[in-house]
Design a protein around this motif. Structure first.
Motif, PDB file in Angstrom:
ATOM      1  N   ASP A 255       0.886  -1.172   0.000  1.00 27.59           N
ATOM      2  CA  ASP A 255       0.000   0.000   0.000  1.00 27.59           C
ATOM      3  C   ASP A 255       0.921   1.218   0.000  1.00 27.59           C
ATOM      4  OD1 ASP A 255      -1.787   2.049   0.555  1.00 27.59           O
ATOM      5  OD2 ASP A 255      -2.933   0.900   2.020  1.00 27.59           O
ATOM      6  N   CYS A 256       1.021   1.884  -1.144  1.00 27.59           N
ATOM      7  CA  CYS A 256       2.013   2.942  -1.279  1.00 27.59           C
ATOM      8  C   CYS A 256       1.458   4.084  -2.124  1.00 27.59           C
ATOM      9  CB  CYS A 256       3.307   2.412  -1.897  1.00 27.59           C
ATOM     10  SG  CYS A 256       3.137   1.793  -3.594  1.00 27.59           S
ATOM     11  N   GLY A 257       2.143   5.205  -2.085  1.00 24.19           N
ATOM     12  CA  GLY A 257       1.699   6.353  -2.862  1.00 24.19           C
ATOM     13  C   GLY A 257       2.856   7.248  -3.240  1.00 24.19           C
ATOM     14  N   ALA A 258       2.552   8.189  -4.115  1.00 29.32           N
ATOM     15  CA  ALA A 258       3.519   9.200  -4.531  1.00 29.32           C
ATOM     16  C   ALA A 258       2.812  10.535  -4.569  1.00 29.32           C
ATOM     17  CB  ALA A 258       4.094   8.859  -5.912  1.00 29.32           C
ATOM     18  N   GLU A 259       3.590  11.616  -4.547  1.00 24.50           N
ATOM     19  CA  GLU A 259       3.037  12.945  -4.752  1.00 24.50           C
ATOM     20  C   GLU A 259       3.498  13.470  -6.101  1.00 24.50           C
ATOM     21  OE1 GLU A 259       3.672  15.899  -1.797  1.00 24.50           O
ATOM     22  OE2 GLU A 259       2.206  15.036  -0.418  1.00 24.50           O
ATOM     23  N   SER A 260       2.597  14.186  -6.778  1.00 24.81           N
ATOM     24  CA  SER A 260       2.966  14.884  -8.002  1.00 24.81           C
ATOM     25  C   SER A 260       3.857  16.071  -7.643  1.00 24.81           C
ATOM     26  CB  SER A 260       1.709  15.384  -8.721  1.00 24.81           C
ATOM     27  OG  SER A 260       1.178  16.509  -8.039  1.00 24.81           O
ATOM     28  N   PRO A 261       4.493  16.700  -8.624  1.00 27.07           N
ATOM     29  CA  PRO A 261       5.324  17.871  -8.320  1.00 27.07           C
ATOM     30  C   PRO A 261       4.578  18.982  -7.597  1.00 27.07           C
ATOM     31  CG  PRO A 261       5.834  17.063 -10.508  1.00 27.07           C
ATOM     32  CD  PRO A 261       4.646  16.273 -10.032  1.00 27.07           C
ATOM     33  N   MET A 262       3.243  19.033  -7.729  1.00 31.41           N
ATOM     34  CA  MET A 262       2.461  20.072  -7.056  1.00 31.41           C
ATOM     35  C   MET A 262       1.768  19.570  -5.797  1.00 31.41           C
ATOM     36  SD  MET A 262       0.906  22.157 -10.316  1.00 31.41           S
ATOM     37  CE  MET A 262      -0.139  23.147  -9.255  1.00 31.41           C
ATOM     38  N   GLY A 263       2.109  18.359  -5.354  1.00 32.04           N
ATOM     39  CA  GLY A 263       1.651  17.885  -4.062  1.00 32.04           C
ATOM     40  C   GLY A 263       0.391  17.051  -4.048  1.00 32.04           C
ATOM     41  N   TYR A 264      -0.137  16.660  -5.207  1.00 35.21           N
ATOM     42  CA  TYR A 264      -1.326  15.805  -5.240  1.00 35.21           C
ATOM     43  C   TYR A 264      -0.902  14.349  -5.046  1.00 35.21           C
ATOM     44  CZ  TYR A 264      -4.317  19.677  -6.484  1.00 35.21           C
ATOM     45  OH  TYR A 264      -5.023  20.861  -6.439  1.00 35.21           O
ATOM     46  N   ALA A 265      -1.716  13.603  -4.296  1.00 31.34           N
ATOM     47  CA  ALA A 265      -1.332  12.275  -3.831  1.00 31.34           C
ATOM     48  C   ALA A 265      -1.957  11.172  -4.660  1.00 31.34           C
ATOM     49  CB  ALA A 265      -1.741  12.103  -2.370  1.00 31.34           C
ATOM     50  N   SER A 266      -1.251  10.070  -4.739  1.00 29.16           N
ATOM     51  CA  SER A 266      -1.837   8.816  -5.211  1.00 29.16           C
ATOM     52  C   SER A 266      -1.793   7.821  -4.061  1.00 29.16           C
ATOM     53  CB  SER A 266      -1.067   8.266  -6.415  1.00 29.16           C
ATOM     54  OG  SER A 266       0.289   8.003  -6.068  1.00 29.16           O
ATOM     55  N   ASP A 267      -2.601   6.777  -4.159  1.00 30.73           N
ATOM     56  CA  ASP A 267      -2.710   5.795  -3.082  1.00 30.73           C
ATOM     57  C   ASP A 267      -3.271   4.514  -3.676  1.00 30.73           C
ATOM     58  OD1 ASP A 267      -3.074   4.385  -0.735  1.00 30.73           O
ATOM     59  OD2 ASP A 267      -4.704   5.645   0.013  1.00 30.73           O
ATOM     60  N   THR A 268      -2.420   3.522  -3.909  1.00 29.08           N
ATOM     61  CA  THR A 268      -2.886   2.244  -4.452  1.00 29.08           C
ATOM     62  C   THR A 268      -2.361   1.096  -3.600  1.00 29.08           C
ATOM     63  OG1 THR A 268      -0.987   1.850  -5.929  1.00 29.08           O
ATOM     64  CG2 THR A 268      -2.792   3.207  -6.794  1.00 29.08           C
ATOM     65  N   THR A 269      -3.047  -0.027  -3.687  1.00 21.31           N
ATOM     66  CA  THR A 269      -2.623  -1.229  -2.980  1.00 21.31           C
ATOM     67  C   THR A 269      -2.695  -2.419  -3.920  1.00 21.31           C
ATOM     68  OG1 THR A 269      -3.542  -0.352  -0.918  1.00 21.31           O
ATOM     69  CG2 THR A 269      -2.986  -2.692  -0.952  1.00 21.31           C
ATOM     70  N   ARG A 270      -1.700  -3.247  -3.841  1.00 21.32           N
ATOM     71  CA  ARG A 270      -1.709  -4.543  -4.499  1.00 21.32           C
ATOM     72  C   ARG A 270      -1.251  -5.598  -3.506  1.00 21.32           C
ATOM     73  NH1 ARG A 270      -4.382  -2.019  -7.412  1.00 21.32           N
ATOM     74  NH2 ARG A 270      -4.283  -1.832  -9.695  1.00 21.32           N
ATOM     75  N   THR A 271      -1.725  -6.820  -3.711  1.00 27.32           N
ATOM     76  CA  THR A 271      -1.317  -7.949  -2.880  1.00 27.32           C
ATOM     77  C   THR A 271      -0.499  -8.884  -3.753  1.00 27.32           C
ATOM     78  OG1 THR A 271      -3.308  -7.708  -1.533  1.00 27.32           O
ATOM     79  CG2 THR A 271      -2.123  -9.803  -1.385  1.00 27.32           C
ATOM     80  N   ILE A 272       0.703  -9.196  -3.276  1.00 27.49           N
ATOM     81  CA  ILE A 272       1.729  -9.830  -4.102  1.00 27.49           C
ATOM     82  C   ILE A 272       2.113 -11.188  -3.518  1.00 27.49           C
ATOM     83  CG2 ILE A 272       4.050  -9.518  -5.057  1.00 27.49           C
ATOM     84  CD1 ILE A 272       3.683  -6.472  -4.413  1.00 27.49           C
ATOM     85  N   PRO A 273       2.114 -12.226  -4.313  1.00 24.86           N
ATOM     86  CA  PRO A 273       2.594 -13.518  -3.814  1.00 24.86           C
ATOM     87  C   PRO A 273       4.127 -13.543  -3.812  1.00 24.86           C
ATOM     88  CG  PRO A 273       1.921 -13.737  -6.107  1.00 24.86           C
ATOM     89  CD  PRO A 273       1.645 -12.317  -5.728  1.00 24.86           C
TER      90      PRO A 273
END
Length: 463
Positions: free
Chosen positions: A249-267
């Motif tokens: 469950d991780c995210g990044a910010e764009s250069p102007m500070g907008y966030a992403s938030d996604t999750t994947r489940t990995i074997p």
């Protein structure tokens, strides 16, 4: 930075919505780690960024509604600061870039606030979430610090939420930019989730990608763990072993500070077991049902219940749940496996505007927070509207301590087969999350596709 006209329009609308008085915004200050000159990475207050667009510490701003003036307060760099930090545009130049004509030294702010209070005019401010902000407001308003939280402005809170909830095309482009980084982070984690590697090695690599591609730190602490039954597990000390599932469950910010938030489940090791596939496919189905139901006007609380119904029906097919599915959902028995809400607003904050009060952001006078376990953690329940961007993150978890507590209490024993559940207590958890824009007719998953089906995840892991 967006155009000056856009920032000016936002402030004009805010002025009209609030109606009278002074509107006070406090930007963030540096946060020392262990000495005044050794600070954490600076992150501007999101509402300050939204209305004023200047990403620098030690600023404040005031809108005088009656006088129709806007002023940013701060200091230009001293020569000593130039020597250590390099030259920067003046505060006045930065203000012009966001459509503000007036700037003033910080020392003038207190007199302006004091004059408004003396004249019986309201001073509107948002809820502080840092102690230095609380103390600053207390000093400016001659108020006991303990009284600050109770004197925040509900009209201002509601006006800010109305604006920030609906994302413009320019904002969606920033969210897409953050998601483009996020996709690389997720696929990198899939390739790195191999037996014999520590979780922290993956976290170090993907957080480096976030910073390297935008110049900004991730918007929240990365969750990468083979102990996925712990919902927000931010420990990264485990050595990964074949046959385990890792939640990323991780995210990044764009250069102007907008966030992403996604999750994947990995074997770990690249292949799901038969039992893991069964649970994973149920979570995937929960998300698919939720996405199909999402459209303007439908309360997100109802979408949560749709996902809960899919979980209950499919776990009944596996024999873990029994009885009438509608009763399982209504009673909240499903929350043993899904003890959190389906999602939250997303924007300049990963839990967008959470500091303004979750009940203000996610609920209405008609739709109040449900006190039942699991759904009481739902951050967004109100009707969806075009322009909202929300996360959709169903999950299934087998939490041994929670299972044992419910079993000891004989809780929902007619609806849950605790005997059959015993063999799942070492399973961990599965969560799948995407960021979704509400359109005029439905919902669209934002960002580049991130492997999500069993076959696509396995292929990426092996690639």
């Amino acid at each position: 930075m967006f155009s000056a006209d856009l920032y000016s329009h936002r402030r004009q609308r805010l002025k009209a919505d609030v109606g009278s008085g002074l509107i006070l915004f406090l930007g963030n200050r540096p946060s020392p780690i262990n000495a005044p000159d050794n600070c954490h990475f600076f992150r501007q207050d999101s509402s300050f960024l939204y209305f004023w667009g200047i990403d620098l510490p030690d600023l404040a701003a005031v809108i005088d509604v009656e006088a129709d003036t806007e002023t940013v307060f701060g200091e230009d760099l001293s020569m000593d600061e130039v020597i250590w930090s390099g030259p920067q545009p003046s505060l006045h130049e930065r203000c012009r870039g966001v459509g503000v004509d007036r700037s003033a030294p910080s020392s003038q702010l207190s007199a302006i606030v004091a004059e408004a209070i003396k004249g019986g005019r309201p001073v509107h401010f948002l809820p502080p979430y840092r102690m230095d902000q609380t103390m600053q407001v207390a000093g400016l308003c001659s108020m006991d610090p303990a009284a600050v939280a109770g004197n925040t402005s509900t009209p201002l809170i509601r006006a800010v939420i109305r604006q920030r909830s609906v994302k413009s095309d320019a904002e969606v482009a920033q969210l897409e930019a953050a998601l483009a980084i996020n996709a690389v982070m997720q696929t990198t984690a899939m390739r790195m989730a191999t037996p014999g590697r520590y979780e922290r090695e993956v976290v170090g690599q993907i957080e480096g990608l976030a910073y390297g591609r935008s110049g900004r730190k991730p918007p929240f602490g990365t969750i990468f763990s083979i102990e996925g039954q712990t919902l927000h597990n931010r420990r990264h000390d485990n050595l990964m072993q074949a046959g385990r599932l890792a939640i990323c469950d991780c995210g990044a910010e764009s250069p102007m500070g907008y966030a992403s938030d996604t999750t994947r489940t990995i074997p770990v090791g690249g292949r799901f077991s038969g039992r893991q596939k069964e649970i994973y496919e149920i979570v995937l189905g929960m998300q698919a049902d939720a996405l199909a139901a999402m459209k303007p006007g439908i309360p997100y609380k109802d979408v949560h219940q749709i996902a809960a119904r899919r979980l209950s029906s499919d776990l009944k097919d596996l024999g873990l749940i029994r009885g009438d599915v509608d009763r399982v959902v209504q009673a909240g028995a499903y929350a043993l496996f899904f003890p959190h809400g389906l999602g939250h607003m997303l924007g300049l904050d990963v839990h967008d505007m959470e500091c303004l009060g979750e009940d203000h952001v996610g609920y209405t006078q008609e739709i109040r927070r449900d006190s039942r376990f699991g759904i009481d953690r739902l951050r967004l329940a109100k009707p969806l509207a075009p322009g909202f961007v929300v996360t959709v993150e169903p999950g299934i978890y087998f939490i041994p301590q929670l299972v044992q507590q419910w079993r000891n209490e004989n809780r929902f024993s007619d609806l849950i087969d605790y005997g059959k559940l015993e063999s799942y207590l070492d399973f961990g958890g599965v969560r799948i999350e995407d960021d979704v824009q509400i359109t005029s007719t439905g919902a669209t998953v934002l960002g580049p596709p991130i492997p999500k089906t069993v076959a696509a995840v396995e292929s990426c892991c092996r690639g």
